[in-house]
Design a protein around this motif. Structure first.
Motif, mmCIF file in Angstrom:
data_model
loop_
_atom_site.group_PDB
_atom_site.id
_atom_site.type_symbol
_atom_site.label_atom_id
_atom_site.label_comp_id
_atom_site.label_asym_id
_atom_site.label_seq_id
_atom_site.Cartn_x
_atom_site.Cartn_y
_atom_site.Cartn_z
ATOM 1 N N ARG A 237 0.725 -1.243 -0.103
ATOM 2 C CA ARG A 237 0.029 0.063 0.061
ATOM 3 C C ARG A 237 0.739 1.215 -0.146
ATOM 4 N N ASP B 261 -5.214 -0.920 -3.459
ATOM 5 C CA ASP B 261 -5.093 0.044 -4.189
ATOM 6 C C ASP B 261 -6.671 0.818 -4.283
ATOM 7 N N LEU B 262 -7.359 0.624 -3.062
ATOM 8 C CA LEU B 262 -8.537 1.326 -3.151
ATOM 9 C C LEU B 262 -8.487 2.792 -2.261
ATOM 10 N N ASP B 263 -8.921 3.779 -2.965
ATOM 11 C CA ASP B 263 -9.234 5.109 -2.310
ATOM 12 C C ASP B 263 -10.386 5.120 -1.809
ATOM 13 N N GLU C 283 -13.363 -1.131 -10.572
ATOM 14 C CA GLU C 283 -12.185 -0.068 -10.660
ATOM 15 C C GLU C 283 -12.921 1.335 -10.844
ATOM 16 N N THR D 291 -13.228 -7.460 -10.449
ATOM 17 C CA THR D 291 -12.480 -6.240 -10.230
ATOM 18 C C THR D 291 -13.202 -4.998 -10.271
ATOM 19 N N GLU E 174 -10.298 -1.140 -6.338
ATOM 20 C CA GLU E 174 -9.522 -0.370 -6.771
ATOM 21 C C GLU E 174 -9.938 1.155 -7.032
ATOM 22 N N VAL F 142 -11.793 -7.673 -6.102
ATOM 23 C CA VAL F 142 -10.751 -6.586 -5.888
ATOM 24 C C VAL F 142 -11.492 -5.262 -6.042
#
Length: 470
Positions: free
Chosen positions: A396, A428-430, A469, A467, A447, A445
Motif C-alpha cells: 500500500r 489500491d482502493l481510495d 475499478e 475487479t 481499486e 478486488v
C-alpha cells in the motif's frame, strides 16, 4: 428551630437541589460510599456553574518541546536487560467499559472478533505475552470494566489463566442517572435495574484505580507508569521508545496525538494555555471559532486517547482531590424520562500533571474499530497479523487508509459478515461507498474510487473474482 427554618428558606435553588439530592443518594445501597462522594462532588461542581472559560486570544500552538515529534524521541536501549528493566516499570490498562451494541453485539465490545478468529482482548493478551516472553519482563494487563461489562469479562479472562501474563480487573464507578425535571436520582424514582445507572466516562479511571486498591498494589511492586488506551484501538501497542523517553525526562503525563485529517475535525487537540499544556475539546470552543477549530491548518493534531501517566502522580493528585476535569453533560432519555449523565474524560487531566507533554505519533498508532467500516479495513489485505500486532502491508503506497462508507445493511457485525464471502482486496482502493442490499463474492478486488448501489427492492451480488475499478 426558627433559625434553622430561616436558614433553610434562604438556600439558593442550587443548594436546595443539592441538599435533596444528597438525601436521596445516601439511601442508595447499590453503590459504595466512595461512589456516593464522587458523584455528589461531580454534581456540586456542575451546579456551581464551574466551567473553565477559554479565552481564545490566549491559546498558543504548542512548541516541539511540549508536543514532541515521535522521530525526535530519545532512542530506547538496544540490549535486552535494559529494556526488561524499563518494561518492568510499566502497567498496561485498557478501558473495557463499553458494550458492542452499536455493532449489533451483546456483551463487552472487546470480545468482538477482529481478525483470524481473534477478539480485541485476544490480540491484547498475545501482544503483552510476546513482550513478556521476549524480554523476560512482567508487564501486567489491567481491564477497567463498567458494571455493564464486569460479569462477562470475568468469565472471559478465565481462558487466559495459563497465559504468561497477570490480568487484573476493577470496575469504574457506577453513578445514578439524574432526572432532569426534579434533579433526583432515577433509581430513587423507578426500579429499572441497570438503566438507572451509568459509568461516568474514562476520566473516572484515576479515582477508580485508587479506590480499587490496584494503584497502591502496583506502586508496591515498583511500577512507575501506566499506559491507558481504549480496548478497541488496535494501534495502541506498548512503545518502548515512548516509555524510555518519559522515564528519562520524568514526564508525569504524556498524550499521544497524531496529525488530523478531515475525518478527525471534531477530535480534541492540545494547546498551550497560560503556561501549561491543555486539551481543547470542541464543546469548549465558542461558536464563532468552531470552524477555526475544525480547520486542519491551525489545529493540526488530535488526541488518540493513548495516555502514559506516572502512578505516583496519580496517587498525589487523587489524594489531594486535585483532578477537576471539565464536566461533559450528556443528556439522554430513558422510557420517556429526560435524564442527565455527568461525565469526564481522562485526556482533560493533562493540565494537572507536572512536566506533561504530547508526542506526535504516526497514524498507525490510532486504529480504532468503531463500526463495521473499520472492521473491513482491519480484516482486509491492508494488514497481516504477527504476535498480536497488525502490520500494515508495504504494498500500500498511500499512507492514508481508504475511506469506507457502508450502508445501514452492514451495520451489525452478523449482517456485515454475511455479505462478504471473503473480504475484498483493497490495497489500491481510495474510497468505497455501498448503498442498498449488496453482497460481495469471494476474491473481489476494489481499486480507486468505488461506488456500489443496489436499487430499492433489488439485491445486487458482486460475483466471485470481480475487479471494480473507479
Amino acid at each position: 428551630m426558627a433559625a434553622v427554618a430561616v436558614a433553610a428558606a434562604s438556600l439558593s435553588p442550587e443548594a436546595e437541589k443539592l441538599s435533596k439530592l444528597q438525601e436521596k443518594v445516601a439511601d442508595l445501597d447499590q453503590i459504595s460510599e466512595n461512589e456516593k462522594v464522587g458523584f455528589i462532588s461531580l454534581v456540586t461542581r456542575y451546579l456551581s456553574g464551574e466551567a473553565q472559560e477559554i479565552e481564545w486570544s490566549k491559546i498558543q500552538t504548542p512548541t516541539e518541546e511540549v508536543v514532541v515529534p515521535y522521530d525526535s524521541l530519545r532512542p530506547p536501549p538496544e540490549d535486552i536487560e535494559s529494556t526488561k528493566q524499563l518494561l518492568d516499570k510499566l502497567v498496561v490498562l485498557k478501558l473495557n467499559g463499553g458494550l458492542g451494541t452499536t455493532m449489533g453485539c451483546t456483551g463487552p465490545k472487546s470480545v468482538i472478533e477482529v481478525r483470524d478468529g481473534l477478539t480485541f482482548l485476544d490480540l491484547i493478551v498475545v501482544q503483552i505475552e510476546s513482550l513478556n516472553a521476549k524480554y523476560g519482563c512482567n508487564v501486567p494487563l489491567v481491564l477497567m470494566n463498567s458494571f455493564n461489562t464486569h460479569d462477562d469479562t470475568l468469565k472471559i479472562v478465565e481462558k487466559y489463566s495459563n497465559s504468561n501474563i497477570a490480568i487484573h480487573t476493577f470496575n469504574q464507578s457506577q453513578y445514578p442517572r439524574l432526572v432532569v425535571e426534579d434533579f433526583v436520582p432515577l433509581p430513587s424514582k423507578v426500579q429499572i435495574g441497570k438503566d438507572g445507572w451509568y459509568p461516568p466516562g474514562h476520566g473516572d479511571v484515576f479515582p477508580s484505580l485508587a479506590n480499587s486498591g490496584k494503584l497502591d498494589f502496583f506502586l508496591s511492586q515498583g511500577k512507575e507508569y501506566v499506559f491507558v488506551a481504549n480496548s478497541d484501538n488496535l494501534g495502541a501497542i506498548v512503545d518502548i521508545k515512548i516509555l524510555s523517553h518519559l522515564i528519562h525526562n520524568q514526564n508525569e503525563y504524556c498524550m499521544e496525538v497524531t496529525p488530523k485529517t478531515l475525518a478527525d475535525v471534531k477530535g480534541g487537540t492540545l494547546i498551550s494555555y497560560e503556561g501549561r499544556v491543555q486539551l481543547l475539546e470542541i464543546a469548549q470552543v465558542p461558536d464563532e471559532h468552531v470552524n477555526e477549530f475544525k480547520s486542519i491548518e491551525k489545529f493540526k493534531i488530535f488526541n488518540t486517547n493513548n495516555l502514559w501517566i506516572n502512578l505516583k502522580a496519580i496517587k498525589r493528585l487523587v489524594e489531594g482531590d486535585a483532578l477537576k476535569m471539565e464536566i461533559i453533560p450528556n443528556p439522554k432519555e430513558v422510557d420517556g424520562v429526560k435524564i442527565l449523565q455527568l461525565e469526564t474524560a481522562a485526556g482533560a487531566a493533562i493540565r494537572f500533571f507536572d512536566n506533561a507533554i504530547g508526542v506526535n505519533v504516526p497514524r498507525s498508532r490510532f486504529l480504532p474499530v468503531k463500526a463495521t467500516s473499520d472492521l473491513l479495513l482491519v480484516q482486509s489485505d491492508l494488514y497481516t497479523l504477527a504476535d498480536g500486532f497488525l502490520v500494515r502491508n508495504k504494498a500500500r503506497t498511500n499512507p492514508a487508509n481508504p475511506a469506507i462508507d457502508l450502508g445501514p445493511e452492514f451495520k451489525k457485525v452478523s449482517s456485515f459478515l454475511s455479505r462478504f464471502k471473503s473480504i475484498p482486496s483493497i490495497i489500491d482502493l481510495d474510497s468505497l461507498k455501498v448503498v442498498g442490499d449488496v453482497s460481495f463474492g469471494a476474491n473481489v478486488v476494489l481499486e480507486g474510487k468505488v461506488v456500489v448501489t443496489a436499487d430499492p427492492g433489488e439485491k445486487l451480488l458482486i460475483p466471485d473474482g470481480a475487479t471494480l475499478e473507479g
